[in-house]
Design a protein around this motif. Structure first.
Motif, short mmCIF file in Angstrom:
data_model
loop_
_atom_site.label_atom_id
_atom_site.label_comp_id
_atom_site.label_asym_id
_atom_site.label_seq_id
_atom_site.Cartn_x
_atom_site.Cartn_y
_atom_site.Cartn_z
N ILE A 258 49.27 16.43 13.99
CA ILE A 258 48.34 16.40 15.13
C ILE A 258 48.51 17.61 16.04
O ILE A 258 47.53 18.23 16.47
N ILE A 259 49.75 18.00 16.34
CA ILE A 259 49.96 18.99 17.39
C ILE A 259 49.79 20.42 16.88
O ILE A 259 49.29 21.29 17.60
N ASP A 260 50.17 20.70 15.62
CA ASP A 260 49.83 22.02 15.05
C ASP A 260 48.31 22.20 15.04
O ASP A 260 47.79 23.29 15.31
N PHE A 261 47.62 21.11 14.72
CA PHE A 261 46.15 21.11 14.69
C PHE A 261 45.61 21.40 16.08
O PHE A 261 44.69 22.22 16.26
N GLU A 262 46.21 20.76 17.10
CA GLU A 262 45.80 20.98 18.48
C GLU A 262 45.99 22.45 18.89
O GLU A 262 45.13 23.04 19.54
N PHE A 274 34.14 20.85 14.77
CA PHE A 274 34.69 20.49 13.46
C PHE A 274 35.97 19.67 13.63
O PHE A 274 36.17 18.65 12.96
N ALA A 275 36.81 20.09 14.57
CA ALA A 275 38.09 19.41 14.81
C ALA A 275 37.89 18.02 15.36
O ALA A 275 38.57 17.07 14.96
N ARG A 301 39.32 16.95 26.37
CA ARG A 301 38.84 16.14 25.25
C ARG A 301 39.87 16.11 24.12
O ARG A 301 40.16 15.05 23.56
N ILE A 302 40.43 17.28 23.80
CA ILE A 302 41.42 17.35 22.74
C ILE A 302 42.68 16.57 23.12
O ILE A 302 43.26 15.85 22.30
N SER A 303 43.12 16.69 24.37
CA SER A 303 44.32 15.98 24.83
C SER A 303 44.14 14.47 24.73
O SER A 303 45.06 13.74 24.33
N TYR A 304 42.96 13.99 25.11
CA TYR A 304 42.68 12.55 25.05
C TYR A 304 42.73 12.05 23.61
O TYR A 304 43.38 11.04 23.30
N LYS A 352 44.97 19.66 5.33
CA LYS A 352 44.24 20.62 4.49
C LYS A 352 43.50 21.65 5.34
O LYS A 352 43.49 22.85 5.04
N LEU A 353 42.86 21.18 6.41
CA LEU A 353 42.15 22.09 7.29
C LEU A 353 43.13 23.01 8.02
O LEU A 353 42.86 24.21 8.19
N SER A 354 44.28 22.46 8.42
CA SER A 354 45.30 23.27 9.09
C SER A 354 45.83 24.36 8.18
O SER A 354 46.05 25.51 8.61
N VAL A 355 46.06 24.02 6.91
CA VAL A 355 46.55 25.01 5.94
C VAL A 355 45.55 26.16 5.83
O VAL A 355 45.92 27.34 5.87
N LYS A 356 44.28 25.82 5.74
CA LYS A 356 43.23 26.83 5.55
C LYS A 356 43.03 27.69 6.79
O LYS A 356 42.95 28.93 6.71
#
Length: 447
Positions: A258-262, A274-275, A301-304, A352-356
């Motif tokens: 979650i947090i790498d994505f954030e 997209f996220a 919004r992302i934090s929530y 998968k999205l984070s890797v890309k």
């Protein structure tokens, strides 16, 4: 395995038992573990070690330190929730031994705090760079002088095993390293095996390894004290996991997913619309649509959504553990908890999205290339100088170079394996910034 044994308060060097019923609840032994880790030099150095995305001058991104603190918070919550159920299921743990539900949270929080303490600079590429130096670089000249397992420790250098060394290795006047309780060390040991055989099974505990050959005797002492189940034969050392290691792993899995994505969203590597589509799939059962729609900026919004997502994943990790607790105690649960989560598909999509978009971004690739060059050069310079010292062939440059080493690394090592591990350990504990600066110094001095 038995919980009363798995929750051992024993520390390295103890001659008698430490009973939970005799603990001072104002400074519980498991909380002492947390304090010792957080005040250690190795933990503090994580503030200048890359998590995934290179340290930014303009935007906040997670370092190893902020990541570890957040994993610890998540782990404490998971541990307490599990502890509540375990104490209710096995009332003798409280009535006879004095254990409380918060003990589980304290153990998991401390182990989570330390989970990356052995990771080299420059993210996971740092581990690979150390291994590559020995496998394909100048370090390969030492292969024939080492045992198979000693060599595997070096060519497959592992941050988890290095972390066990950081927490437990003695040096003059400092016996037992940080002297962490065996329960916390057990929870820390996600991969309770030696470097060979490599991946002997598909079980999650065999995915990597958890100790170097130099630490195997104490590793076995901890495993025996905790009553871990041996699962290797033919002279090889390995055990089934301590049950609380599953919770440490789950907390880490939740946070990096979650947090790498954030971080990627906030840095613009992942498009917000997209996220949001990915995150909402995780929180559709708990989201307050009215509150969400009232949030006017991306960060809010992302934090929530991040908070809701972590909450959902915590509850599901606890569910999976409790449903499989008896199998885990028997050493019959060869999976990560989040592999059995009802949110596994959603987590896999985010990864998968984070890797890309993140892990393969130009910034990350450039950091990894730089890290390889820096670590390879530092290893070569210091190992060559150390080897010349042992052989009585030191040049003036070697003498100057070894004076750069901190005093605690000026300890004679009896054999080649210990010498090589000594330098690899030193390089692994450098911060990103210190590694880059040191590389400039040692390179210019030799020009």
């Amino acid at each position: 395995m038995k919980w009363e044994q798995l929750l051992s308060l024993r520390r390295q060097g103890d001659t008698g038992k430490r009973l939970r019923s005799e603990q001072d609840d104002t400074r519980l032994g498991f909380e002492v573990d947390y304090d010792r880790i957080i005040f250690s030099a190795a933990f503090r150095s994580l503030q200048d070690k890359t998590q995934v995305i290179p340290l930014s001058k303009t935007d906040f991104v997670h370092t190893r330190l902020t990541h570890s603190l957040e994993v610890s918070v998540v782990g404490r919550s998971i541990g307490r929730l599990v502890g509540k159920t375990i104490i209710e299921k096995y009332p003798h743990l409280k009535e006879v031994h004095g254990y409380q539900m918060n003990d589980f949270g304290a153990i998991v929080a401390a182990a989570c705090l330390a989970h990356d303490i052995g990771n080299p600079p420059f993210g996971h590429s740092g581990e690979k760079a150390i291994g590559e130096y020995f496998k394909n670089g100048n370090g390969k000249q030492y292969k024939d002088q080492l045992t198979e397992k000693q060599w595997q420790d070096l060519i497959d250098f592992e941050g988890n095993a290095n972390g066990f060394s950081v927490l437990t290795s003695s040096r003059p006047g400092i016996e037992g390293g940080l002297r962490i309780s065996y329960a916390t060390l057990g929870a820390f040991m996600k991969y309770p095996k030696e470097s060979l055989p490599k991946k002997p099974t598909t079980a999650i505990a065999d995915k990597k390894y958890g100790f170097f050959q130099q630490d195997k005797l104490f590793f076995q002492e901890v495993a025996d004290e905790l009553g871990l189940i041996p699962n290797k034969s033919a002279g090889n050392i390995g055990y089934e996991r301590h049950p609380l290691a599953y919770l440490v792993e789950a907390a880490d899995d939740i946070c990096y997913t979650i947090i790498d994505f954030e971080d990627g969203i906030n840095l613009g590597l992942v498009d917000e619309d997209f996220a949001l589509e990915y995150l909402i799939k995780l929180v559709k059962d708990s989201i307050d649509v009215g509150k969400y729609n009232s949030l006017k900026n991306k960060e809010d919004r992302i934090s929530y959504l991040r908070a809701l997502a972590i909450g959902s994943l915590i509850q599901d990790a606890v569910r999976v553990f409790i449903e499989n607790e008896e199998a885990i105690l028997k050493g019959k649960f060869p999976f990560a908890l989040m592999d059995k989560s009802k949110y596994k598909v959603q987590m896999d999509d985010i990864i998968k999205l984070s890797v890309k978009k993140i892990y393969q971004s130009r910034e990350v690739i450039e950091k990894e290339i730089n890290g390889y060059q820096v670590i390879n050069n530092l290893l070569d310079k210091f190992i060559t100088a150390f080897h010349h010292q042992q052989e009585g062939e030191m040049s003036n440059y070697d003498t100057l170079l070894l004076k750069v080493l901190p005093e605690k690394y000026h300890v004679p090592k009896a054999n080649l394996y210990d010498q090589l591990m000594h330098i690899a350990h030193y390089i692994s504990l450098l911060t990103d910034g210190n590694a880059i600066l040191l590389n400039k110094i040692v390179s210019s001095n030799n020009s």
